[in-house]
Motif scaffolding. Structure first.
Motif, mmCIF file in Angstrom:
data_model
loop_
_atom_site.group_PDB
_atom_site.id
_atom_site.type_symbol
_atom_site.label_atom_id
_atom_site.label_comp_id
_atom_site.label_asym_id
_atom_site.label_seq_id
_atom_site.Cartn_x
_atom_site.Cartn_y
_atom_site.Cartn_z
ATOM 1 N N ARG A 119 0.806 -1.222 0.098
ATOM 2 C CA ARG A 119 0.018 0.050 0.034
ATOM 3 C C ARG A 119 0.980 1.318 -0.006
ATOM 4 N N GLU A 120 1.879 1.583 0.958
ATOM 5 C CA GLU A 120 2.697 2.435 1.062
ATOM 6 C C GLU A 120 3.342 2.798 -0.527
ATOM 7 N N THR A 121 4.039 1.789 -1.048
ATOM 8 C CA THR A 121 4.582 1.900 -2.299
ATOM 9 C C THR A 121 3.663 2.557 -3.355
ATOM 10 N N MET A 122 2.350 1.871 -3.444
ATOM 11 C CA MET A 122 1.480 2.180 -4.436
ATOM 12 C C MET A 122 0.738 3.717 -4.152
ATOM 13 N N GLU A 123 0.760 4.130 -3.000
ATOM 14 C CA GLU A 123 0.530 5.318 -2.796
ATOM 15 C C GLU A 123 1.089 6.458 -3.376
ATOM 16 N N GLN A 124 2.580 5.938 -3.621
ATOM 17 C CA GLN A 124 3.513 6.907 -4.133
ATOM 18 C C GLN A 124 3.431 6.767 -5.807
ATOM 19 N N VAL A 125 2.696 5.951 -6.427
ATOM 20 C CA VAL A 125 2.560 5.796 -7.905
ATOM 21 C C VAL A 125 1.450 6.724 -8.452
ATOM 22 N N PRO A 126 1.867 7.683 -9.194
ATOM 23 C CA PRO A 126 0.873 8.583 -9.721
ATOM 24 C C PRO A 126 0.268 8.062 -10.652
ATOM 25 N N THR A 127 -1.290 8.377 -11.105
ATOM 26 C CA THR A 127 -2.157 8.090 -11.810
ATOM 27 C C THR A 127 -2.578 9.534 -12.891
ATOM 28 N N VAL A 128 -2.293 9.447 -14.044
ATOM 29 C CA VAL A 128 -2.570 10.690 -14.823
ATOM 30 C C VAL A 128 -3.680 10.431 -15.832
ATOM 31 N N ALA A 129 -4.710 11.036 -15.962
ATOM 32 C CA ALA A 129 -5.573 10.947 -16.913
ATOM 33 C C ALA A 129 -5.016 11.763 -18.210
ATOM 34 N N MET A 130 -5.073 11.280 -19.419
ATOM 35 C CA MET A 130 -4.503 11.614 -20.728
ATOM 36 C C MET A 130 -5.840 12.078 -21.605
ATOM 37 N N MET A 131 -6.319 13.250 -21.386
ATOM 38 C CA MET A 131 -7.464 13.697 -22.131
ATOM 39 C C MET A 131 -7.155 13.966 -23.661
ATOM 40 N N HIS A 132 -6.152 14.152 -24.131
ATOM 41 C CA HIS A 132 -5.831 14.317 -25.554
ATOM 42 C C HIS A 132 -6.523 13.127 -26.496
ATOM 43 N N PRO A 133 -7.343 13.993 -27.578
ATOM 44 C CA PRO A 133 -8.148 12.708 -28.268
ATOM 45 C C PRO A 133 -7.165 11.862 -28.954
ATOM 46 N N GLU A 134 -5.829 12.091 -29.365
ATOM 47 C CA GLU A 134 -4.852 10.969 -29.775
ATOM 48 C C GLU A 134 -3.584 11.059 -29.120
ATOM 49 N N PRO A 135 -3.563 10.679 -28.119
ATOM 50 C CA PRO A 135 -2.266 10.434 -27.134
ATOM 51 C C PRO A 135 -1.087 9.845 -27.835
ATOM 52 N N GLY A 136 -1.569 8.797 -28.389
ATOM 53 C CA GLY A 136 -0.253 8.026 -29.175
ATOM 54 C C GLY A 136 0.267 8.824 -30.285
ATOM 55 N N LEU A 137 -0.296 9.682 -31.079
ATOM 56 C CA LEU A 137 0.081 10.580 -32.241
ATOM 57 C C LEU A 137 0.832 11.751 -31.464
ATOM 58 N N LEU A 138 0.329 12.316 -30.325
ATOM 59 C CA LEU A 138 1.078 13.353 -29.672
ATOM 60 C C LEU A 138 2.406 12.644 -29.170
ATOM 61 N N GLY A 139 2.581 11.617 -28.703
ATOM 62 C CA GLY A 139 3.646 11.026 -28.129
ATOM 63 C C GLY A 139 4.612 10.765 -29.185
ATOM 64 N N ALA A 140 4.206 10.151 -30.384
ATOM 65 C CA ALA A 140 5.223 10.009 -31.384
ATOM 66 C C ALA A 140 5.551 10.984 -32.035
ATOM 67 N N ALA A 141 4.811 12.179 -32.160
ATOM 68 C CA ALA A 141 5.505 13.708 -32.555
ATOM 69 C C ALA A 141 6.262 14.098 -31.751
ATOM 70 N N ALA A 142 6.266 14.024 -30.141
ATOM 71 C CA ALA A 142 7.297 14.429 -29.417
ATOM 72 C C ALA A 142 8.505 13.826 -29.600
ATOM 73 N N LEU A 143 8.467 12.402 -29.842
ATOM 74 C CA LEU A 143 9.588 11.759 -30.083
ATOM 75 C C LEU A 143 10.282 12.266 -31.367
ATOM 76 N N ALA A 144 9.375 12.453 -32.160
ATOM 77 C CA ALA A 144 10.177 12.833 -33.470
ATOM 78 C C ALA A 144 11.057 13.903 -33.482
#
Length: 115
Positions: A78-103
């Protein structure tokens, strides 16, 4: 009466049908349990990124429902899991956004202009 998924979430949002509210709360809790199990089994200690078309609909229950409790409820971890963030990605195309950032990074350019 048969409900569509849209009917269930609409009735849960308004609170007009207790069974629909319970259904969406249960789904958010199961989502939290599975996400937490995946962190433990795959080692996603840096964080979990939630995506998908149903995310905007479930977001209120993910924020205030049982999602995070079930995510963290992993016994001695539990203590370890409390430190793991959860982030909601609301962008309609997160995969394309990530690929563009890597490019951009691969081209040797900063992601933030002027950086």
């Amino acid at each position: 009466e048969e409900y569509t998924p849209e009917d269930i979430t609409a009735r849960a949002e308004t609170g007009s049908d207790p069974l629909c509210v319970r259904t969406v709360e249960t789904l958010a809790g199961i989502f939290g349990s599975v996400a937490g199990d995946l962190v433990l089994s795959l080692g996603g200690w840096a964080g979990v990124y939630l995506t998908g078309g149903v995310l905007p609909i479930l977001l209120p229950w993910l924020k205030h429902g049982g999602f995070r409790e079930r995510f963290e409820s992993k016994g001695r971890f539990r203590e370890t899991m409390e430190q793991v963030p959860t982030v909601a990605m609301m962008h309609p195309e997160p995969g394309l956004l990530g690929a563009a950032a890597l490019a951009v990074l691969d081209a040797g350019k900063p992601l933030v202009p002027g950086a």
